[in-house]
Design a protein around this motif. Sequence first.
Motif, PDB file in Angstrom:
ATOM      1  N   ASP A  51     -11.900   2.180  -4.178  1.00  0.00           N
ATOM      2  CA  ASP A  51     -10.794   2.969  -3.632  1.00  0.00           C
ATOM      3  C   ASP A  51     -10.596   4.217  -4.487  1.00  0.00           C
ATOM      4  N   LEU A  52     -10.991   5.363  -3.938  1.00  0.00           N
ATOM      5  CA  LEU A  52     -10.910   6.619  -4.692  1.00  0.00           C
ATOM      6  C   LEU A  52      -9.629   7.405  -4.412  1.00  0.00           C
ATOM      7  N   SER A  53      -8.712   6.819  -3.673  1.00  0.00           N
ATOM      8  CA  SER A  53      -7.483   7.543  -3.308  1.00  0.00           C
ATOM      9  C   SER A  53      -6.710   8.022  -4.537  1.00  0.00           C
ATOM     10  N   THR A  54      -6.242   9.245  -4.485  1.00  0.00           N
ATOM     11  CA  THR A  54      -5.328   9.703  -5.533  1.00  0.00           C
ATOM     12  C   THR A  54      -3.880   9.412  -5.133  1.00  0.00           C
ATOM     13  N   THR A  55      -3.634   9.385  -3.823  1.00  0.00           N
ATOM     14  CA  THR A  55      -2.283   9.074  -3.378  1.00  0.00           C
ATOM     15  C   THR A  55      -2.355   8.100  -2.204  1.00  0.00           C
ATOM     16  N   TYR A  56      -1.221   7.510  -1.870  1.00  0.00           N
ATOM     17  CA  TYR A  56      -1.191   6.466  -0.848  1.00  0.00           C
ATOM     18  C   TYR A  56      -0.053   6.752   0.114  1.00  0.00           C
ATOM     19  N   PRO A  57      -0.290   6.543   1.395  1.00  0.00           N
ATOM     20  CA  PRO A  57       0.802   6.796   2.341  1.00  0.00           C
ATOM     21  C   PRO A  57       1.983   5.873   2.050  1.00  0.00           C
ATOM     22  N   LEU A  58       3.143   6.430   2.056  1.00  0.00           N
ATOM     23  CA  LEU A  58       4.344   5.609   1.883  1.00  0.00           C
ATOM     24  C   LEU A  58       4.546   4.845   3.181  1.00  0.00           C
ATOM     25  N   LEU A  59       4.482   3.518   3.089  1.00  0.00           N
ATOM     26  CA  LEU A  59       4.474   2.714   4.306  1.00  0.00           C
ATOM     27  C   LEU A  59       5.763   2.899   5.098  1.00  0.00           C
ATOM     28  N   ASP A  60       6.841   3.045   4.399  1.00  0.00           N
ATOM     29  CA  ASP A  60       8.113   3.321   5.063  1.00  0.00           C
ATOM     30  C   ASP A  60       8.810   4.422   4.276  1.00  0.00           C
ATOM     31  N   PRO A  61       8.586   5.678   4.679  1.00  0.00           N
ATOM     32  CA  PRO A  61       9.091   6.812   3.884  1.00  0.00           C
ATOM     33  C   PRO A  61      10.599   6.801   3.690  1.00  0.00           C
ATOM     34  N   LEU A  62      11.284   6.111   4.556  1.00  0.00           N
ATOM     35  CA  LEU A  62      12.744   6.114   4.430  1.00  0.00           C
ATOM     36  C   LEU A  62      13.272   4.972   3.576  1.00  0.00           C
ATOM     37  N   ALA A  63      12.360   4.050   3.240  1.00  0.00           N
ATOM     38  CA  ALA A  63      12.803   2.891   2.444  1.00  0.00           C
ATOM     39  C   ALA A  63      13.033   3.330   0.992  1.00  0.00           C
ATOM     40  N   PRO A  77       2.621  -2.925  -8.710  1.00  0.00           N
ATOM     41  CA  PRO A  77       3.175  -2.317  -7.498  1.00  0.00           C
ATOM     42  C   PRO A  77       3.765  -3.387  -6.571  1.00  0.00           C
ATOM     43  N   GLN A  78       4.808  -3.011  -5.865  1.00  0.00           N
ATOM     44  CA  GLN A  78       5.340  -3.903  -4.832  1.00  0.00           C
ATOM     45  C   GLN A  78       5.027  -3.201  -3.531  1.00  0.00           C
ATOM     46  N   GLY A  79       3.982  -3.665  -2.864  1.00  0.00           N
ATOM     47  CA  GLY A  79       3.508  -2.936  -1.703  1.00  0.00           C
ATOM     48  C   GLY A  79       2.302  -2.123  -2.108  1.00  0.00           C
ATOM     49  N   ASN A  80       2.231  -0.867  -1.701  1.00  0.00           N
ATOM     50  CA  ASN A  80       1.007  -0.128  -2.014  1.00  0.00           C
ATOM     51  C   ASN A  80       1.126   0.643  -3.323  1.00  0.00           C
ATOM     52  N   SER A  81       0.052   1.371  -3.658  1.00  0.00           N
ATOM     53  CA  SER A  81      -0.080   1.898  -5.013  1.00  0.00           C
ATOM     54  C   SER A  81       0.697   3.181  -5.298  1.00  0.00           C
ATOM     55  N   VAL A  82       1.137   3.910  -4.286  1.00  0.00           N
ATOM     56  CA  VAL A  82       1.913   5.147  -4.416  1.00  0.00           C
ATOM     57  C   VAL A  82       1.102   6.319  -4.956  1.00  0.00           C
ATOM     58  N   TYR A  83       0.566   6.191  -6.187  1.00  0.00           N
ATOM     59  CA  TYR A  83      -0.141   7.331  -6.795  1.00  0.00           C
ATOM     60  C   TYR A  83      -1.175   6.809  -7.793  1.00  0.00           C
ATOM     61  N   GLY A  84      -2.333   7.470  -7.830  1.00  0.00           N
ATOM     62  CA  GLY A  84      -3.470   6.960  -8.602  1.00  0.00           C
ATOM     63  C   GLY A  84      -3.247   6.861 -10.100  1.00  0.00           C
ATOM     64  N   ARG A  85      -2.338   7.634 -10.647  1.00  0.00           N
ATOM     65  CA  ARG A  85      -2.088   7.537 -12.092  1.00  0.00           C
ATOM     66  C   ARG A  85      -1.265   6.292 -12.433  1.00  0.00           C
ATOM     67  N   LEU A  86      -0.593   5.754 -11.404  1.00  0.00           N
ATOM     68  CA  LEU A  86       0.229   4.564 -11.642  1.00  0.00           C
ATOM     69  C   LEU A  86      -0.557   3.279 -11.448  1.00  0.00           C
ATOM     70  N   HIS A  87      -1.413   3.270 -10.446  1.00  0.00           N
ATOM     71  CA  HIS A  87      -2.089   2.019 -10.099  1.00  0.00           C
ATOM     72  C   HIS A  87      -3.263   2.323  -9.185  1.00  0.00           C
ATOM     73  N   ASN A  88      -4.369   1.622  -9.418  1.00  0.00           N
ATOM     74  CA  ASN A  88      -5.506   1.715  -8.507  1.00  0.00           C
ATOM     75  C   ASN A  88      -6.070   0.313  -8.286  1.00  0.00           C
ATOM     76  N   PRO A  89      -6.246  -0.105  -7.043  1.00  0.00           N
ATOM     77  CA  PRO A  89      -6.661  -1.483  -6.760  1.00  0.00           C
ATOM     78  C   PRO A  89      -8.041  -1.827  -7.325  1.00  0.00           C
ATOM     79  N   THR A  90      -8.958  -0.868  -7.352  1.00  0.00           N
ATOM     80  CA  THR A  90     -10.309  -1.139  -7.866  1.00  0.00           C
ATOM     81  C   THR A  90     -10.244  -1.396  -9.371  1.00  0.00           C
ATOM     82  N   VAL A  91      -9.479  -0.560 -10.076  1.00  0.00           N
ATOM     83  CA  VAL A  91      -9.305  -0.745 -11.523  1.00  0.00           C
ATOM     84  C   VAL A  91      -8.567  -2.056 -11.798  1.00  0.00           C
ATOM     85  N   ALA A  92      -7.571  -2.343 -10.954  1.00  0.00           N
ATOM     86  CA  ALA A  92      -6.775  -3.564 -11.160  1.00  0.00           C
ATOM     87  C   ALA A  92      -7.631  -4.823 -11.012  1.00  0.00           C
ATOM     88  N   ARG A  93      -8.633  -4.776 -10.135  1.00  0.00           N
ATOM     89  CA  ARG A  93      -9.519  -5.947  -9.988  1.00  0.00           C
ATOM     90  C   ARG A  93     -10.352  -6.156 -11.253  1.00  0.00           C
TER      91      ARG A  93
END
Length: 423
Positions: A51-63, A77-93
């Motif tokens: 997963d090379l994403s630097t950012t992640y869509p906010l699943l519910d922008p109003l939440a 993270p609770q839900g998705n990663s938000v931003y690559g400097r905070l969390h990346n699923p590939t690195v987390a594995r």
Amino acid sequence: MEMKIRLDDPRFDLSGTFDGTVDTAPALATAAVHAGRHDLRHLGVHAPPLDLSTTYPLLDPLAGTASLDAMAAGGEPQGNSVYGRLHNPTVARFEAGLAELEGTSSSVAFASGMAALTACLLAAKQRHGGHHVIAVRPLYGGSDHLLNSDLLGLETSWVQADAVAAALRPETALVIIETPANPTLQLVDIAAVVRQAGEVPVLVDSTFATPVLQQPAQLGAALVLHSATKFLGGHGDVLAGAVACDASWATLLRQVRLITGAILHPLGGYLLHRGLATLPMRVERASLSAEQLARRLQGHPVVRKVFHPNLLTGGLAHLVGQQMRHGGAVLAFELAADEAATRSLLQYLELITPAVSLGSVDSLIQHPASLTHRVVDAAAQEEGGIHGNLLRLSVGLEAVDDLWLDLDRAIHRAVEPSRVLTR
Ligand SMILES: *Cc1c(COP(=O)(O)O)cnc(C)c1O
């Protein structure tokens, strides 16, 4: 204290002998292949996604910003990663996989081993409030340099391993050791240092050992540091660092990582995770070759001294087989020659590559006094046994006889030109 690592520990038995009993804990070789991959079936994939994403869509922008808040505090993270400097699923594995092998609840990956050490120092300072560190020489040249600089506002006391208790102060935030140590493979008794340190956390740089040979957290170390650039990556194509630790340290380290930006690129995380699967086989094979080469070098007429933990007698020799399963894949030797002749050896090698670094699939050799440890001051070089006639060899996966031929010919050419053997 019961040693968790024994030569007869089935987790480490790669010899293939079967005594009729089955241990329910997966052997290390098995754990390494599956570590950090437990969610893949659920995802419906076989190889971990990169997963090379630097950012992640906010699943519910109003939440609310629960996930962001959690991660800003160093949490998961609770839900998705938000931003690559905070969390990346590939690195987390990869992090989950390394933690499994070290027997810790967490691990945190960094852009390099030095970034990981820097984060540990900052986290220790933050956690404790003190600015004093105790370090036992010899350490990796870069670590020595960092601790001797005043970049981080820390004061370092350099002591012998048996003098840690005497050097403790109320403001001591961390004790740092490295075993086996660079470049002369000296050992430090981890459990003994942990006992001396008492409440003060101990960091063990376990780069040379990997979790295949030693698991410092099982002996009481709070932080287990790896330059993942070395054996964990294992193929000379990733610069990375990692720290195995408990959940509270991991929270602090992730906080430091996101503030300082010392993150590991997802491709590095991917390659490291892939490398974990073959780590036990690589380390085992290279370690056995290193021991063989060390023994052959010991009988060589122009080799003065050979350093490998399996050659130790008396003193801390008992640590090999207890604290460490085997002395590992790195050795060092002194030639009966001056510095110029010693350095000249490097140009005669055809198979072994003269290069810094270690832990690669191919063998690497270097001259510590002029390369890795040139930033270490003269007195510390002397104390660490880093003499002009010393070479460090990181043994790879080549056939051991081919390595020996290469080494033997180069030694003769460098030291005794009249005795060159041609093949
Ligand atoms: C290489 C090394 C480091 C530094 O790691 P980098 O990944 O090069 O930043 C630290 N400790 C030891 C023992 C090393 O060999």
